[in-house]
Design an enzyme around this catalytic site. Sequence first.
Site, PDB file in Angstrom:
ATOM      1  N   VAL A  73       0.896  -1.163   0.000  1.00 13.43           N
ATOM      2  CA  VAL A  73       0.000   0.000   0.000  1.00 13.43           C
ATOM      3  C   VAL A  73       0.935   1.213   0.000  1.00 13.43           C
ATOM      4  O   VAL A  73       1.506   1.567   1.033  1.00 13.43           O
ATOM      5  CB  VAL A  73      -0.922   0.023   1.230  1.00 13.43           C
ATOM      6  CG1 VAL A  73      -1.762   1.300   1.237  1.00 13.43           C
ATOM      7  CG2 VAL A  73      -1.827  -1.203   1.240  1.00 13.43           C
ATOM      8  N   PRO A  74       1.140   1.834  -1.153  1.00 16.56           N
ATOM      9  CA  PRO A  74       2.221   2.821  -1.318  1.00 16.56           C
ATOM     10  C   PRO A  74       1.945   4.165  -0.666  1.00 16.56           C
ATOM     11  O   PRO A  74       1.746   5.185  -1.348  1.00 16.56           O
ATOM     12  CB  PRO A  74       2.346   2.941  -2.837  1.00 16.56           C
ATOM     13  CG  PRO A  74       0.952   2.689  -3.325  1.00 16.56           C
ATOM     14  CD  PRO A  74       0.383   1.641  -2.408  1.00 16.56           C
ATOM     15  N   CYS A  75       1.974   4.198   0.661  1.00 13.96           N
ATOM     16  CA  CYS A  75       1.708   5.456   1.367  1.00 13.96           C
ATOM     17  C   CYS A  75       2.790   6.498   1.100  1.00 13.96           C
ATOM     18  O   CYS A  75       2.583   7.686   1.371  1.00 13.96           O
ATOM     19  CB  CYS A  75       1.540   5.211   2.863  1.00 13.96           C
ATOM     20  SG  CYS A  75       2.896   4.319   3.648  1.00 13.96           S
ATOM     21  N   HIS A  76       3.934   6.066   0.557  1.00 12.80           N
ATOM     22  CA  HIS A  76       4.972   7.042   0.200  1.00 12.80           C
ATOM     23  C   HIS A  76       4.535   7.907  -0.976  1.00 12.80           C
ATOM     24  O   HIS A  76       5.155   8.940  -1.249  1.00 12.80           O
ATOM     25  CB  HIS A  76       6.288   6.327  -0.130  1.00 12.80           C
ATOM     26  CG  HIS A  76       6.206   5.394  -1.299  1.00 12.80           C
ATOM     27  ND1 HIS A  76       5.731   4.103  -1.201  1.00 12.80           N
ATOM     28  CD2 HIS A  76       6.545   5.573  -2.606  1.00 12.80           C
ATOM     29  CE1 HIS A  76       5.794   3.518  -2.385  1.00 12.80           C
ATOM     30  NE2 HIS A  76       6.277   4.396  -3.253  1.00 12.80           N
ATOM     31  N   ARG A  77       3.457   7.523  -1.655  1.00 13.45           N
ATOM     32  CA  ARG A  77       2.937   8.297  -2.789  1.00 13.45           C
ATOM     33  C   ARG A  77       1.863   9.288  -2.368  1.00 13.45           C
ATOM     34  O   ARG A  77       1.178   9.862  -3.233  1.00 13.45           O
ATOM     35  CB  ARG A  77       2.390   7.352  -3.856  1.00 13.45           C
ATOM     36  CG  ARG A  77       3.441   6.443  -4.475  1.00 13.45           C
ATOM     37  CD  ARG A  77       2.841   5.457  -5.464  1.00 13.45           C
ATOM     38  NE  ARG A  77       3.839   4.450  -5.847  1.00 13.45           N
ATOM     39  CZ  ARG A  77       3.539   3.275  -6.384  1.00 13.45           C
ATOM     40  NH1 ARG A  77       2.277   2.960  -6.619  1.00 13.45           N
ATOM     41  NH2 ARG A  77       4.498   2.412  -6.684  1.00 13.45           N
TER      42      ARG A  77
END
Length: 205
Positions: A135-139
């Site tokens: 889940v790409p929370c860095h995006r």
Amino acid sequence: MIHIYGRYIHHIWYCGAFQNGKVFATSFGSDEKKVLKNLLEDIPYGVAFQQIERPTAFHKSVIKALSLIYEGKTPPQSFPLNMERLPKRFQQILKAVITIPCGYVATYGGIAKACNTGARVVGKAMASNPFPLLVPCHRVVRSNLTLGGYGLGINVKQKLLEREQRGLDRELNIQFRNKILTVFPVERVLERLTKRVNVKFPAIS
């Protein structure tokens, strides 16, 4: 029973927790002990866990996917995630974040609008995301397209986004549950970082 499996790939530890054919949590980093500690913090107190001695193709493919995302690539498949233990609104937010493609970012406010919630709620969901990289929370960035926070540090977030550059220059509208989520090229975030670094202050006379 929750099973744990990890691998050291190109100087980074990737670790996953698995239960009933789903990914229960993930973690990554350069320090093995910290990676394992972060992973175990997502396992509820009193739930039994053990290390996997003979990983299956599923376990190996999840770890491989984590390494690909870290390197700025898109894995060839997605995986079932165990979100049932999370609040319903957090589940919806994480599902929205999954739709952000590599090379793009979304804002806290944009995700909040798509999920009928507040930007602070989105921030809390990102801070407690048990599936980093998958889940790409860095995006997820601030409304002014600056980085915002990241549990593993702003430098890690910046490096992840730098590797995801695709030379894109246009916004993209993604449909999420009858709402529109607008995503922006990651280059716009990185350009703002460059401008901030290059700011020159007048000399004091």
